[in-house]
Design a protein around this motif. Structure first.
Motif, PDB file in Angstrom:
ATOM      1  N   GLU A  13       9.157  16.432  -3.632  1.00  0.00           N
ATOM      2  CA  GLU A  13       7.754  16.472  -3.208  1.00  0.00           C
ATOM      3  C   GLU A  13       7.138  17.704  -3.867  1.00  0.00           C
ATOM      4  O   GLU A  13       7.508  18.844  -3.568  1.00  0.00           O
ATOM      5  N   PHE A  14       6.210  17.474  -4.774  1.00  0.00           N
ATOM      6  CA  PHE A  14       5.645  18.575  -5.557  1.00  0.00           C
ATOM      7  C   PHE A  14       4.390  19.155  -4.912  1.00  0.00           C
ATOM      8  O   PHE A  14       3.522  18.392  -4.452  1.00  0.00           O
ATOM      9  N   GLU A  15       4.286  20.476  -4.933  1.00  0.00           N
ATOM     10  CA  GLU A  15       3.032  21.134  -4.584  1.00  0.00           C
ATOM     11  C   GLU A  15       2.024  20.789  -5.682  1.00  0.00           C
ATOM     12  O   GLU A  15       2.314  20.952  -6.870  1.00  0.00           O
ATOM     13  N   GLY A  16       0.837  20.324  -5.279  1.00  0.00           N
ATOM     14  CA  GLY A  16      -0.139  19.895  -6.271  1.00  0.00           C
ATOM     15  C   GLY A  16      -0.864  21.021  -6.962  1.00  0.00           C
ATOM     16  O   GLY A  16      -1.192  20.937  -8.147  1.00  0.00           O
ATOM     17  N   ALA A  17      -1.132  22.119  -6.247  1.00  0.00           N
ATOM     18  CA  ALA A  17      -1.972  23.156  -6.853  1.00  0.00           C
ATOM     19  C   ALA A  17      -1.574  24.585  -6.463  1.00  0.00           C
ATOM     20  O   ALA A  17      -1.495  25.455  -7.320  1.00  0.00           O
ATOM     21  N   LEU A  18      -1.311  24.817  -5.213  1.00  0.00           N
ATOM     22  CA  LEU A  18      -1.300  26.201  -4.714  1.00  0.00           C
ATOM     23  C   LEU A  18      -0.177  27.081  -5.277  1.00  0.00           C
ATOM     24  O   LEU A  18       0.980  26.679  -5.344  1.00  0.00           O
ATOM     25  N   HIS A  19      -0.580  28.291  -5.630  1.00  0.00           N
ATOM     26  CA  HIS A  19       0.375  29.349  -5.958  1.00  0.00           C
ATOM     27  C   HIS A  19       0.290  30.410  -4.869  1.00  0.00           C
ATOM     28  O   HIS A  19       1.295  30.823  -4.322  1.00  0.00           O
ATOM     29  N   ALA A  20      -0.928  30.839  -4.591  1.00  0.00           N
ATOM     30  CA  ALA A  20      -1.087  31.906  -3.594  1.00  0.00           C
ATOM     31  C   ALA A  20      -2.339  31.659  -2.767  1.00  0.00           C
ATOM     32  O   ALA A  20      -3.419  31.446  -3.317  1.00  0.00           O
ATOM     33  N   LEU A  21      -2.156  31.671  -1.454  1.00  0.00           N
ATOM     34  CA  LEU A  21      -3.286  31.527  -0.528  1.00  0.00           C
ATOM     35  C   LEU A  21      -3.677  32.921  -0.051  1.00  0.00           C
ATOM     36  O   LEU A  21      -2.875  33.619   0.577  1.00  0.00           O
TER      37      LEU A  21
END
Ligand SMILES: Cc1cc2nc3c(=O)[nH]c(=O)nc-3n(C[C@H](O)[C@H](O)[C@H](O)COP(=O)(O)OP(=O)(O)OC[C@H]3O[C@@H](n4cnc5c(N)ncnc54)[C@H](O)[C@@H]3O)c2cc1C
Length: 506
Positions: free
Chosen positions: A53-61
């Motif tokens: 399951e891949f994270e679509g965008a986030l690197h750092a919130l």
């Protein structure tokens, strides 16, 4: 039906739309959120390929913070009930940067130690680096002052209390460097986060860069369960507050009577009357496609078309059948540079060619079990000008997409991980057209309009739409692109609506 009984419609459940909808629901408003997709979050989502399951965008919130050190989103998330439902992980460092000539730096993610690292690397530039640090923090303080006043502050008030804010508002990052140091290598090293802003130092508004830099030094986090969990939990909290969300609901038209918003119509013909609308869809499409043209003044049309559209991205999502340890991966975020020349790096984002600046992120470093045991999830990201992909012929699209993905894997192998390709079990790539397809953000733009001098946070289009009762939320307006800024933008749109209603303007 009495107008006051009608809901406020929010179009789009991206973070801007979610921020707006939740802020209104917290204020006791009846809200209907209409989303064209079958999941919430817009860019803030994830997807499954094979056993990954891949994270679509986030690197750092950014901007969440902690109970001891709450930042601008902390109370909002707490009031909504988000904080008790999700766990956030904090990365151990800001990033690692590797260069083609072997320079390899790990940047700490704390205010003081970040600048100390720069001084350690460039001791002869100590005076200039300290001056630079002072400017960065003075701008941030000024920004905090304006935010705390919730926008109710006069330009003179800002000038008197925080003159740096006004001074830096008209400068690029290069302009600020010119006042602090000339060393080209230092300038490149100090600009490593430029990809987070979409423009190199010669073009990016310094204020955007400083706000992101300090936000990432102050407790940036990543949600366990990825963006998808975060977006779902926000929706859960919104529904608990009485809000309604409708998926597969593509809004085609805003209905206007006597110059005022009265409802929306979906593509399937369903109509929803409402007293006001907050649109999370980019202002160009909202104004020029959804609204009847005669309701939009020529001045407003010019205003939405005047700024340049910012960059999109090209991303390669890799599911690897080896652990980070097997692969020698030790850091979450690694910036790879095949040149020190940032203009060259930027120019390569405007063309479909081998990149010169790439971000490799290994999410297992953030938390180990984000992928199945014995595997890892690595995502390679570059910026790409969306327009260059619109001109690719449909016959060549898949070939170009494969070529670009291969260029990026080659670069990662050349600079750091020689055997990356051998461990690939699953691979997926997203082009600017992919991002456009899912979000309908024009050109697949990930930060909305370009974040340059003409579109500094003080000059950017704000939430106020072209007709009474219509507002905008998200990356294209207010504070620019990003997770926290889009949520805040939505909250600002909700605040503007509530204030105007109180004054009888809606
Ligand atoms: C690869 C990548 C990496 C990123 N990394 C980061 C990061 O690490 N940190 C960070 O802060 N930011 C990051 N960003 C940027 C960030 O994701 C965006 O700036 C932000 O999510 C934009 O949110 P938004 O609400 O403005 O728009 P969107 O996410 O585009 O949401 C718009 C919503 O409106 C819906 N919609 C569109 N048209 C209609 C219609 N007609 N009717 C109904 N619904 C409609 C869409 O389906 C979508 O849900 C990244 C983005 C990408 C792509």
């Amino acid at each position: 039906m009495n107008k006051n009984e009608l809901p406020i419609v929010v179009i789009g459940a991206g973070l801007g739309g979610l921020g707006a909808a939740c802020q209104l629901a917290l204020s006791g408003e009846k809200v209907l959120l209409l989303e064209k997709h079958n999941v919430p979050g817009g860019f803030a989502t994830s997807f499954v390929r094979g056993r990954f399951e891949f994270e679509g965008a986030l690197h750092a919130l950014a901007e969440v913070g902690t109970e001891e050190h709450p930042l601008s989103l902390y109370d909002f998330f707490k009031d909504l009930g988000v904080l008790s439902k999700i766990e956030f992980k904090k990365p151990t460092d800001l990033c690692r940067s590797v260069f083609y000539d072997g320079l390899d730096i790990t940047f700490p993610n704390e205010r003081d130690t970040y600048f100390e690292k720069l001084i350690e690397l460039f001791p002869n530039e100590k005076k200039g680096i300290n001056k630079y640090r002072d400017i960065v923090f003075k701008v941030r303080e000024g920004f905090n002052y304006v935010a705390a006043k919730e926008g109710k502050v006069s330009p003179l008030g800002i000038l008197m209390k925080h003159p740096y804010l006004a001074r830096v508002g008209g400068l690029t990052l290069s302009d600020v460097f010119d006042r602090c140091f000339k060393n080209q290598k230092l300038r490149t090293v100090a600009s490593q986060l430029w990809g987070y802003e979409g423009l190199p130092p010669s073009k990016v508004n310094a204020m955007y860069y400083f706000l992101v830099l300090v936000a990432l030094l102050d407790d940036a986090v990543f949600p366990v369960g990825r963006s998808h969990a975060l977006s779902n939990i926000i929706v859960e909290c919104f529904e608990k507050l009485g809000g309604t969300i409708k998926y597969n609901a593509l809004v085609n038209r805003i209905i206007v009577k006597e110059g005022k918003v009265t409802g929306v119509e979906l593509l399937n013909g369903e109509k929803y009357p409402c007293k006001a609308i907050i649109s999370n869809v980019n202002p160009i499409c909202t104004t020029m496609k959804m609204l009847p043209r005669e309701n939009v003044s020529d001045l407003y049309k010019k205003r939405v078309y005047a700024p340049d559209i910012g960059p999109s991205a090209f991303t390669v999502y890799l599911g690897l059948n080896a652990t980070p340890k097997d692969l020698g991966i030790t850091h979450f975020e690694i910036f790879m540079n095949s040149t020190y020349n940032l203009e060259e790096q930027y120019l390569s984002t405007l063309r479909i060619e081998r990149p010169k600046y790439l971000l490799a992120s290994c999410y297992n470093i953030m938390y180990e079990d984000i992928s199945p045991p014995g595997t890892s999830q690595v995502v390679l990201t570059i910026l790409q000008d969306g327009k260059s992909w619109y001109t690719v012929s449909p016959y060549l699209y898949h070939r170009k997409k494969d070529e670009m993905a291969n260029h990026m894997i080659d670069m990662a192998e050349d600079l750091l991980y020689p055997n990356l390709r051998e461990s690939i079990e699953t691979a997926e790539a997203a082009t600017p057209l992919t991002y456009y397809h899912y979000s309908k953000s024009l050109n697949g733009a990930i930060y909305g309009y370009k974040q340059d001098l003409l579109d500094s946070p003080m000059l950017r289009l704000n939430s106020k739409g072209p007709i009474p009762g219509l507002y905008f939320a998200g990356a294209w307006v207010n504070l620019g692109g990003g997770y926290s800024t889009s949520i805040t933008s939505g909250r600002m749109a909700a605040g503007m609506y509530l204030e105007e209603r109180e004054k009888g303007g809606v």
